[in-house]
Write an enzyme that holds these catalytic residues in place. Structure first.
Site, PDB file in Angstrom:
ATOM      1  N   HIS A 132       0.804  -1.176  -0.017  1.00  0.00           N
ATOM      2  CA  HIS A 132      -0.085   0.086  -0.034  1.00  0.00           C
ATOM      3  C   HIS A 132       0.840   1.215  -0.008  1.00  0.00           C
ATOM      4  O   HIS A 132       0.510   2.151  -0.429  1.00  0.00           O
ATOM      5  CB  HIS A 132      -0.806   0.179   1.308  1.00  0.00           C
ATOM      6  CG  HIS A 132      -1.902  -0.860   1.254  1.00  0.00           C
ATOM      7  ND1 HIS A 132      -2.786  -1.420   2.247  1.00  0.00           N
ATOM      8  CD2 HIS A 132      -2.359  -1.811   0.194  1.00  0.00           C
ATOM      9  CE1 HIS A 132      -3.545  -2.249   2.111  1.00  0.00           C
ATOM     10  NE2 HIS A 132      -3.337  -2.796   0.660  1.00  0.00           N
ATOM     11  N   LEU A 377      -3.416  -9.740   5.679  1.00  0.00           N
ATOM     12  CA  LEU A 377      -3.253  -9.298   4.275  1.00  0.00           C
ATOM     13  C   LEU A 377      -1.797  -8.427   3.876  1.00  0.00           C
ATOM     14  O   LEU A 377      -1.573  -7.968   2.914  1.00  0.00           O
ATOM     15  CB  LEU A 377      -4.647  -8.303   3.776  1.00  0.00           C
ATOM     16  CG  LEU A 377      -5.791  -9.447   3.738  1.00  0.00           C
ATOM     17  CD1 LEU A 377      -6.988  -8.305   3.307  1.00  0.00           C
ATOM     18  CD2 LEU A 377      -5.730 -10.383   2.849  1.00  0.00           C
ATOM     19  N   PHE A 378      -1.139  -8.202   4.738  1.00  0.00           N
ATOM     20  CA  PHE A 378       0.006  -7.498   4.860  1.00  0.00           C
ATOM     21  C   PHE A 378       0.051  -6.243   4.107  1.00  0.00           C
ATOM     22  O   PHE A 378       1.212  -6.066   3.530  1.00  0.00           O
ATOM     23  CB  PHE A 378       1.118  -8.640   4.314  1.00  0.00           C
ATOM     24  CG  PHE A 378       1.147 -10.159   4.543  1.00  0.00           C
ATOM     25  CD1 PHE A 378       1.012 -10.256   5.888  1.00  0.00           C
ATOM     26  CD2 PHE A 378       0.686 -10.822   3.670  1.00  0.00           C
ATOM     27  CE1 PHE A 378       0.864 -11.728   6.529  1.00  0.00           C
ATOM     28  CE2 PHE A 378       0.315 -12.302   4.105  1.00  0.00           C
ATOM     29  CZ  PHE A 378       0.441 -12.710   5.518  1.00  0.00           C
ATOM     30  N   CYS A 379      -0.906  -5.458   4.163  1.00  0.00           N
ATOM     31  CA  CYS A 379      -0.880  -4.347   3.684  1.00  0.00           C
ATOM     32  C   CYS A 379      -0.344  -4.345   2.286  1.00  0.00           C
ATOM     33  O   CYS A 379       0.073  -3.526   1.614  1.00  0.00           O
ATOM     34  CB  CYS A 379       0.390  -3.271   4.334  1.00  0.00           C
ATOM     35  SG  CYS A 379      -0.100  -2.610   5.894  1.00  0.00           S
ATOM     36  N   ALA A 380      -1.082  -5.365   1.559  1.00  0.00           N
ATOM     37  CA  ALA A 380      -1.035  -5.719   0.195  1.00  0.00           C
ATOM     38  C   ALA A 380      -1.922  -6.100  -0.206  1.00  0.00           C
ATOM     39  O   ALA A 380      -2.235  -7.395  -0.836  1.00  0.00           O
ATOM     40  CB  ALA A 380       0.332  -6.273   0.079  1.00  0.00           C
TER      41      ALA A 380
END
Length: 443
Positions: A132, A377-380
């Site tokens: 992100h 979701l790992f900032c992705a």
């Protein structure tokens, strides 16, 4: 001055063992009783501090003073240290003559800075696979979000088509990761840079996940800018970097307006202010600089260089091979990959476990084995949902994963404990039960 007078840096070694990091002696309680040394396997979020970095910062601390703002000895020393740190980072990144190194707070801050200095008619191209920090800063520009590629070659093809078809044919910027924060896979940065330049575009490298694991050379990769964060590079003191071409940075209004960014401020008779801004990196470093963060980041750069990246990469790849082989033996585990199982990657790997919610599995690793990993979701979000085949508009069960990540400070024992834990937990099929009761606090 390369260090403060009292510096006592811990030597680093290229031996086939972990670099000394803080936290190796921290013990955490288990729900089954007793304590174990904490296994930090979430390097992709924040890596532990190198002992060398901590020692350098502790040695400098008594000499702390204002930067670019004082005639006193400590102010002059701190200013020298700050600018020497800038030069150290430039060497670490292989910067070209004329490139600027701007100290920021993080990769996110660096890319937002670059977004703020784009020419008014600049087009931005970014793959949906980005973190992100690379997807979201470009709010004032016309953004084209590119589909996830199925191979490095496909990524280059997608980009070339998008750049060739753009209209009008004006300035453009491509933002791409060097290593995925989800899969750990390496991206074809040099080839993407060549495609960008062939079509009159520029490219910025998100090196947040690449720089801690692999050499980054701006000149060799032929990227226009690179951004990375200290806290992922074993220097958790709130500093980041944007390094690269000076022209867009020099020509734009300062990212922040204030002291340090201005060379001269005068008041006109009508009450308005005339400002002459710096043309150096100081133009975008308003406010009192984070000299400790910059020095810590430069210390980490020096430590990794002295340890020898070739040896560090070789050891990490050995650990990665063990993790991949161990997970492959667990039938309930599915490893996420964009480019395929044989794609080169750094020590970052995400997976799902059949019958388990990712948060529940990560909690069990922590509570029963003293292992810290990441879930979610790992900032992705677009990338993880694409890899999992989930509905892009929803985030529910089955649309998240577990991520294990490691690096230069990871002991072999932590990898062995992690694999044993996965082998023991996975067959339970996520019954939602932890053996014993969770502790109320660390002791």
């Amino acid at each position: 001055m390369s260090a403060c007078p009292a510096a006592t840096a811990t030597p680093v070694s290229a031996a086939d063992g972990p670099l000394p990091v803080l936290g190796c002696d921290v013990r955490v309680p288990l729900v089954t009783g007793g304590e174990v040394p904490y296994a930090a396997l979430d390097y992709a979020a924040s890596a532990p501090a190198l002992q060398r970095v901590w020692d350098d910062v502790a040695a400098y601390a008594p000499y702390y003073g204002s930067v670019h703002r004082g005639a006193g000895h400590l102010s002059q020393l701190s200013t020298d240290l700050f600018e020497t740190s800038r030069a150290d980072v430039a060497r670490f990144l292989g910067c070209r003559p004329g490139d600027q190194v701007v100290f920021t707070r993080s990769t996110t801050d660096s890319l937002n800075l670059l977004a703020a200095v784009l020419p008014a008619d600049c087009r931005v191209f970014v793959f949906e696979t980005e973190h992100h920090a690379a997807l979201l800063p470009w709010r004032g520009a016309q953004v084209t979000c590119l589909d996830a590629p199925c191979s490095p070659e496909h990524a280059v093809e997608i980009l070339e088509r998008a750049l060739a078809d753009r209209a009008p044919y004006g300035p453009a910027l491509i933002c791409v990761t060097g290593a995925s924060n989800v899969t750990g896979e390496l991206w074809p940065v040099r080839e993407l840079a060549a495609a960008a330049h062939a079509h009159g575009a520029r490219i910025v490298l998100d090196a947040a996940q690449l720089a801690p694991h692999h050499p980054v050379d701006i000149a060799e990769l032929d990227v226009d800018w690179a951004a990375f964060s200290g806290h992922k590079l074993y220097a958790p003191f709130g500093a980041g970097v944007l390094a690269g071409r000076a022209d867009w940075l020099r020509d734009a209004e300062p990212y922040l307006a204030g002291g340090g960014a201005s060379r001269a401020v005068t008041r006109r008779p009508d009450g308005a202010l005339d400002v002459e801004w710096h043309t150096t990196a100081a133009r975008h470093e308003a406010g009192s600089p984070n000299v400790i963060g910059a020095y810590a980041l430069a210390s980490a750069c020096r430590a990794l260089t002295e340890a020898g990246f070739e040896a560090l990469v070789a050891r990490e790849q050995r650990l990665l091979a063990a993790v991949r082989a161990g997970l492959a033996e667990v039938p309930e585990v599915g490893v996420l990959s964009l480019f395929g199982a044989d794609a080169p990657r750094v020590g970052v790997l995400s997976f799902v476990v059949e019958g388990w919610d990712s948060a529940e599995f990560a909690a069990a690793l922590s509570a029963e084995y003293g292992i810290g990993v990441r879930d979610g979701l790992f900032c992705a979000h677009p990338l993880v949902r694409t890899l999992l085949g989930g509905d892009p508009g929803e985030c529910g069960g089955g649309t998240a994963a577990v991520r294990v990540s490691f690096g230069a400070g990871t002991p072999d024992e932590h990898i062995e404990r992690f694999l044993r834990a996965v082998r023991e937990l996975a067959p339970r099929q996520g019954r939602g039960e932890l053996r014993g009761q969770p502790p109320t606090a660390c002791s």
